[in-house]
Design an enzyme around this catalytic site. Structure first.
Site, mmCIF file in Angstrom:
data_model
loop_
_atom_site.group_PDB
_atom_site.id
_atom_site.type_symbol
_atom_site.label_atom_id
_atom_site.label_comp_id
_atom_site.label_asym_id
_atom_site.label_seq_id
_atom_site.Cartn_x
_atom_site.Cartn_y
_atom_site.Cartn_z
ATOM 1 N N ARG A 98 0.833 -1.208 0.000
ATOM 2 C CA ARG A 98 0.000 0.000 0.000
ATOM 3 C C ARG A 98 0.872 1.264 0.000
ATOM 4 O O ARG A 98 0.541 2.250 -0.659
ATOM 5 C CB ARG A 98 -0.941 -0.002 1.208
ATOM 6 C CG ARG A 98 -1.912 -1.172 1.154
ATOM 7 C CD ARG A 98 -2.836 -1.205 2.350
ATOM 8 N NE ARG A 98 -3.864 -0.169 2.268
ATOM 9 C CZ ARG A 98 -4.869 -0.066 3.127
ATOM 10 N NH1 ARG A 98 -4.993 -0.924 4.126
ATOM 11 N NH2 ARG A 98 -5.768 0.890 3.000
ATOM 12 N N ILE A 135 -5.841 7.284 5.043
ATOM 13 C CA ILE A 135 -4.519 7.098 5.655
ATOM 14 C C ILE A 135 -3.397 7.344 4.659
ATOM 15 O O ILE A 135 -2.239 7.072 4.931
ATOM 16 C CB ILE A 135 -4.373 5.679 6.271
ATOM 17 C CG1 ILE A 135 -4.575 4.589 5.204
ATOM 18 C CG2 ILE A 135 -5.345 5.492 7.425
ATOM 19 C CD1 ILE A 135 -4.302 3.164 5.710
ATOM 20 N N HIS A 151 -7.754 7.879 11.288
ATOM 21 C CA HIS A 151 -7.314 6.482 11.195
ATOM 22 C C HIS A 151 -5.804 6.341 11.092
ATOM 23 O O HIS A 151 -5.310 5.273 10.751
ATOM 24 C CB HIS A 151 -7.985 5.790 10.001
ATOM 25 C CG HIS A 151 -9.442 5.515 10.226
ATOM 26 N ND1 HIS A 151 -10.246 4.896 9.297
ATOM 27 C CD2 HIS A 151 -10.222 5.766 11.286
ATOM 28 C CE1 HIS A 151 -11.468 4.787 9.781
ATOM 29 N NE2 HIS A 151 -11.486 5.317 10.982
ATOM 30 N N CYS A 159 6.036 1.816 17.523
ATOM 31 C CA CYS A 159 6.790 0.699 18.094
ATOM 32 C C CYS A 159 5.886 -0.100 19.030
ATOM 33 O O CYS A 159 5.197 0.463 19.874
ATOM 34 C CB CYS A 159 8.004 1.231 18.840
ATOM 35 S SG CYS A 159 8.951 -0.075 19.633
ATOM 36 N N MET A 269 -21.082 10.798 -4.482
ATOM 37 C CA MET A 269 -21.605 10.225 -5.721
ATOM 38 C C MET A 269 -23.109 9.987 -5.637
ATOM 39 O O MET A 269 -23.822 10.150 -6.600
ATOM 40 C CB MET A 269 -20.896 8.905 -6.036
ATOM 41 C CG MET A 269 -19.434 9.060 -6.422
ATOM 42 S SD MET A 269 -19.233 10.039 -7.919
ATOM 43 C CE MET A 269 -19.721 8.850 -9.160
ATOM 44 N N GLU A 270 -23.545 9.544 -4.485
ATOM 45 C CA GLU A 270 -24.967 9.219 -4.394
ATOM 46 C C GLU A 270 -25.576 9.661 -3.061
ATOM 47 O O GLU A 270 -24.850 10.061 -2.157
ATOM 48 C CB GLU A 270 -25.181 7.712 -4.581
ATOM 49 C CG GLU A 270 -24.528 6.877 -3.540
ATOM 50 C CD GLU A 270 -23.492 5.906 -4.124
ATOM 51 O OE1 GLU A 270 -22.761 5.308 -3.317
ATOM 52 O OE2 GLU A 270 -23.410 5.776 -5.349
ATOM 53 N N CYS A 286 -16.239 14.246 -6.589
ATOM 54 C CA CYS A 286 -15.897 15.461 -5.835
ATOM 55 C C CYS A 286 -14.770 16.243 -6.508
ATOM 56 O O CYS A 286 -14.652 17.450 -6.290
ATOM 57 C CB CYS A 286 -15.628 15.174 -4.368
ATOM 58 S SG CYS A 286 -14.684 13.729 -4.019
#
Ligand SMILES: [Zn+2]
Length: 302
Positions: A98, A135, A151, A159, A269-270, A286
């Site tokens: 990621r 994130i 988040h 650590c 969107m909706e 957006c």
């Protein structure tokens, strides 16, 4: 009149959140951009709640929902404390992938519109805060300064021994993860020994590091949450961008702001059930709807 309308809006929101079948029919929120801009021009403290929709428009995968897999897993399988204790190597491969993916992704027009708005308004003594569940740090990369990451961040580590949180943008994050983390379902797990996974660099510690993100089943950082609540209590305009208003965090924050009588504008969107409790709703990507909403208003002199 205004009070009764606001009470009714708050009630609707409450009923929708609790029991959908009790929903009260309401007038649709406005999609009148000129009307929104009048309120925007006067707002002193703007809170912008953002979610995965903003990142999705930059091509950032979420590993959730239909087709959202890394190997044979979804985020909720690997983003957990138990997955990490069972297989820190596998979880680190997932996060390494990621992080590496983010090297090829860029902030989009929505991120940039928010950041430019903050820079401009701060010179006028007005404030903009981004409260995000994302994130990926794309808001920061776009230039936003006032960002609360509910988040955590892909680019911070914590650590597991001493608790130290550190910024970490290394690529790869450790030599053993180089070339690992392929998302293909046929890819073999790297099975890296814990000694060779990312380790703490605090003097004398050498503890195993984990991504400083909030995993499923974990609680939010209370300092971040307190800061977010303070901003939401203070804001006189709230935007909900790229996130469904029924799920956390917008589901928790935005209806609370709307119930206080503060205008909430949703850019999504909706429709969602909470849409009806908001003053404005702007449908679409957006990256298209936000820039004209946040651009310089004719009353801005600086
Ligand atoms: Zn440590």
């Amino acid at each position: 009149m205004i009070v009764s309308r606001l009470t009714c809006r708050a009630l609707t929101s409450h009923l929708c959140a609790g029991r959908g079948r009790l929903r009260v029919e309401m007038t649709r929120p406005s999609s009148d951009l000129a009307e929104f801009r009048k309120i925007f021009a006067k707002a002193q403290h703007i809170a912008i709640i953002t979610g995965s929709g903003v990142s999705a428009e930059s091509g950032v995968p979420t590993f959730r929902g239909e087709g959202g897999y890394w190997r044979k897993w979804q985020a909720q399988d690997l983003a957990t404390p138990s997955a990490f204790s069972r297989s820190p190597s596998l979880v680190w491969e997932f996060y390494h992938y990621r992080r590496e993916v983010m090297l090829s992704k860029k902030p989009n027009a929505a991120h940039i519109a928010i950041a430019e708005c903050e820079t401009r308004l701060s010179k006028q003594g007005r404030s903009v805060v981004v409260i995000t569940q994302n994130i990926d740090e794309l808001h920061r990369r776009a230039g936003s300064k006032n960002v609360l990451e509910l988040h955590g961040s892909l680019f911070k580590t914590r650590c597991t021994m001493c608790g130290n949180v550190a910024v970490n943008t290394k690529s790869p994050i450790c030599p053993a993860l180089e070339g690992k983390g392929a998302p293909d379902p046929k890819a073999e797990d790297a099975r890296i020994s814990v000694e060779n996974l990312p380790r703490c660099e605090q003097s004398g510690c050498n503890g195993l590091l984990r991504p400083n993100v909030v995993w499923f089943g974990e609680t939010l950082d209370s300092d971040v949450l307190t800061a977010a609540e303070k901003e939401l209590d203070m804001c006189d305009l709230c935007l909900v961008v790229g996130t469904s208003s029924i799920v956390y965090p917008a589901g928790m924050f935005a209806p609370q702001v709307a119930a206080r009588g503060v205008p909430v504008a949703e850019f999504n969107m909706e429709d969602t059930p909470a849409t009806m409790s908001f003053r404005f709703h702007f449908a679409g990507q957006c990256g298209s709807t936000l820039p004209p909403a946040l651009e310089r208003h004719e009353t801005e002199t600086i």
